[in-house]
Design a protein around this motif. Structure first.
Motif, PDB file in Angstrom:
ATOM      1  N   ILE A 196       0.203  -1.265  -0.357  1.00 22.86           N
ATOM      2  CA  ILE A 196       0.137   0.323   0.063  1.00 22.86           C
ATOM      3  C   ILE A 196       1.146   1.067  -0.172  1.00 22.86           C
ATOM      4  CG2 ILE A 196      -1.869   1.322   1.228  1.00 22.86           C
ATOM      5  CD1 ILE A 196      -2.884  -1.173  -0.165  1.00 22.86           C
ATOM      6  N   GLY A 197       1.766   1.184   0.642  1.00 19.13           N
ATOM      7  CA  GLY A 197       2.858   2.484   1.110  1.00 19.13           C
ATOM      8  C   GLY A 197       3.595   2.913  -0.567  1.00 19.13           C
ATOM      9  N   ASP A 198       3.761   1.521  -1.087  1.00 15.84           N
ATOM     10  CA  ASP A 198       4.151   2.592  -2.474  1.00 15.84           C
ATOM     11  C   ASP A 198       3.395   2.766  -3.338  1.00 15.84           C
ATOM     12  OD1 ASP A 198       6.942   0.902  -1.530  1.00 15.84           O
ATOM     13  OD2 ASP A 198       6.825  -0.815  -2.504  1.00 15.84           O
ATOM     14  N   ILE A 199       2.723   2.132  -3.997  1.00 17.53           N
ATOM     15  CA  ILE A 199       1.113   2.888  -3.807  1.00 17.53           C
ATOM     16  C   ILE A 199       0.929   4.495  -4.339  1.00 17.53           C
ATOM     17  CG2 ILE A 199      -0.734   2.478  -5.424  1.00 17.53           C
ATOM     18  CD1 ILE A 199      -1.235  -0.831  -4.417  1.00 17.53           C
ATOM     19  N   LEU A 200       0.878   4.099  -2.565  1.00 26.25           N
ATOM     20  CA  LEU A 200       0.575   5.299  -2.365  1.00 26.25           C
ATOM     21  C   LEU A 200       1.418   6.463  -2.512  1.00 26.25           C
ATOM     22  CD1 LEU A 200      -0.888   5.747   1.458  1.00 26.25           C
ATOM     23  CD2 LEU A 200      -2.138   5.951  -0.631  1.00 26.25           C
ATOM     24  N   GLU A 201       2.833   5.992  -2.626  1.00 27.05           N
ATOM     25  CA  GLU A 201       4.417   7.170  -3.141  1.00 27.05           C
ATOM     26  C   GLU A 201       3.976   7.598  -4.582  1.00 27.05           C
ATOM     27  OE1 GLU A 201       7.584   5.301  -1.603  1.00 27.05           O
ATOM     28  OE2 GLU A 201       6.971   6.078   0.011  1.00 27.05           O
ATOM     29  N   ASP A 202       3.627   6.480  -5.092  1.00 25.67           N
ATOM     30  CA  ASP A 202       3.434   6.548  -6.564  1.00 25.67           C
ATOM     31  C   ASP A 202       2.410   7.411  -7.044  1.00 25.67           C
ATOM     32  OD1 ASP A 202       5.619   4.120  -7.287  1.00 25.67           O
ATOM     33  OD2 ASP A 202       4.426   2.813  -7.358  1.00 25.67           O
ATOM     34  N   ASN A 203       1.131   7.638  -5.996  1.00 20.95           N
ATOM     35  CA  ASN A 203       0.585   8.799  -6.664  1.00 20.95           C
ATOM     36  C   ASN A 203       0.768   9.953  -5.781  1.00 20.95           C
ATOM     37  OD1 ASN A 203      -2.041   7.594  -8.257  1.00 20.95           O
ATOM     38  ND2 ASN A 203      -0.752   5.102  -7.116  1.00 20.95           N
TER      39      ASN A 203
ATOM     40  N   PHE B  67       2.375  10.989  -2.793  1.00 23.73           N
ATOM     41  CA  PHE B  67       1.975  10.807  -0.608  1.00 23.73           C
ATOM     42  C   PHE B  67       3.393  10.844  -0.815  1.00 23.73           C
ATOM     43  CE2 PHE B  67      -2.298   9.758  -1.869  1.00 23.73           C
ATOM     44  CZ  PHE B  67      -3.125   9.933  -0.780  1.00 23.73           C
ATOM     45  N   ALA B  68       3.894  11.821   0.000  1.00 27.24           N
ATOM     46  CA  ALA B  68       4.810  11.958   0.588  1.00 27.24           C
ATOM     47  C   ALA B  68       4.954  12.120   2.464  1.00 27.24           C
ATOM     48  CB  ALA B  68       4.981  14.000   0.421  1.00 27.24           C
TER      49      ALA B  68
ATOM     50  N   GLY C 261      -0.648   9.027   4.609  1.00 25.41           N
ATOM     51  CA  GLY C 261       0.755   9.882   3.765  1.00 25.41           C
ATOM     52  C   GLY C 261      -0.451  10.646   4.117  1.00 25.41           C
ATOM     53  N   LYS C 262       0.645  11.747   2.748  1.00 23.43           N
ATOM     54  CA  LYS C 262      -0.081  13.698   2.934  1.00 23.43           C
ATOM     55  C   LYS C 262      -0.064  13.770   1.494  1.00 23.43           C
ATOM     56  CE  LYS C 262       0.712  18.149   4.144  1.00 23.43           C
ATOM     57  NZ  LYS C 262       1.839  19.190   5.356  1.00 23.43           N
ATOM     58  N   LYS C 263      -0.786  13.645   0.328  1.00 22.60           N
ATOM     59  CA  LYS C 263      -0.550  14.499  -0.888  1.00 22.60           C
ATOM     60  C   LYS C 263       0.611  15.332  -1.566  1.00 22.60           C
ATOM     61  CE  LYS C 263      -3.233  15.317  -4.993  1.00 22.60           C
ATOM     62  NZ  LYS C 263      -4.817  15.147  -5.742  1.00 22.60           N
ATOM     63  N   GLY C 264       1.299  15.187  -1.666  1.00 25.22           N
ATOM     64  CA  GLY C 264       2.016  16.381  -2.336  1.00 25.22           C
ATOM     65  C   GLY C 264       3.255  16.255  -1.530  1.00 25.22           C
TER      66      GLY C 264
END
Length: 248
Positions: free
Chosen positions: A220-227, A229-230, A245-248
């Motif tokens: 899940i963390g990898d998918i969020l970073e790909d989208n 998220f920082a 996570g936080k977007k941007g």
């Protein structure tokens, strides 16, 4: 604002302004905004979950059993940490609960947003939505029947997103997470809880489809970073995993 929209419940009236394609004649006959109607869930471009577990949860009896189990599990989860603590919802902000089930998390998001805030719960199950409307709907809390893999909201429209114990039931969880990222405003926060199988996840995913998935430690963390998220943080608690996570 049309007369049709004026007649909507207050929370759904506000929701109409956030939709990508608001219906001219919205169906709120069951207390929630139904954007799927009588057609099969989703459309030709969206994967569908036909596993037996998803079918059971979608039934009226299944929703009742799930509601009771979820109430217990969410009390236990709250003893560790409630997602509201992570989301930092601004006063008067808009929060989205993806896979809202019986709606108890949705209403907690509304309380965190304050008297001028709005919380919307999205679910695909009519039985779940019926229970959510009966127990949790109000002037700040509205529910929408839609597919998490194709959220009906415009880009950058919500301040916070929560998704608790639902991604494992979605055929394409990466698509659902991408949709959450799309509707979340820059700087907005997301909190997700999923079951995890750690290193055994790949073996689990090779088993015949029963309609439920277990995630690897970093999936899940990898998918969020790909989208985009920082500051993605992953916390494992036994067989449960919190990802924020936080977007941007």
């Amino acid at each position: 604002m049309t007369d049709v929209h004026v007649s909507l419940p207050p929370a759904l009236r506000r929701a109409m302004d956030l939709l990508t394609d608001p219906p001219a004649d919205p169906d709120v006959s069951r207390g929630y905004l139904d954007l799927l109607g009588t057609a099969p869930a989703g459309d030709a471009g969206v994967a569908k979950n036909t596993g037996p577990i998803q079918a059971a949860w979608a039934s009226p009896i299944g929703s009742m059993l799930y509601d009771n189990a979820q109430a217990l599990s969410r009390r236990l989860i709250s003893a560790w940490r409630h997602p509201v603590e992570w989301l930092n919802i601004p006063a008067g902000g808009t929060a989205l609960d993806v896979g809202s089930g019986p709606g108890n998390v949705t209403s907690s998001l509304a309380r965190a947003a304050g008297p001028d805030g709005l919380a919307l719960g999205v679910d695909i199950s009519e039985a779940m939505l019926a229970r959510a409307v009966r127990n949790e709907a109000g002037s700040q809390v509205g529910f929408i029947r839609a597919d998490a893999q194709r959220l009906p909201l415009r880009d950058n429209t919500v301040d916070a997103v929560a998704s608790i114990a639902v991604l494992q039931l979605i055929p394409d969880p990466a698509a659902a997470l991408a949709e959450m990222a799309r509707v979340l405003r820059p700087g907005g926060r997301l909190a997700v809880m999923v079951p995890t199988a750690g290193r055994a996840a790949r073996l689990w995913q090779m088993l015949p489809n029963i309609g439920v998935r277990a995630f690897g430690d970093d999936e899940i963390g990898d998918i969020l970073e790909d989208n985009g998220f920082a500051s993605v943080r992953v916390t494992n608690l036994g067989t449960l995993q919190w990802v924020r996570g936080k977007k941007g």
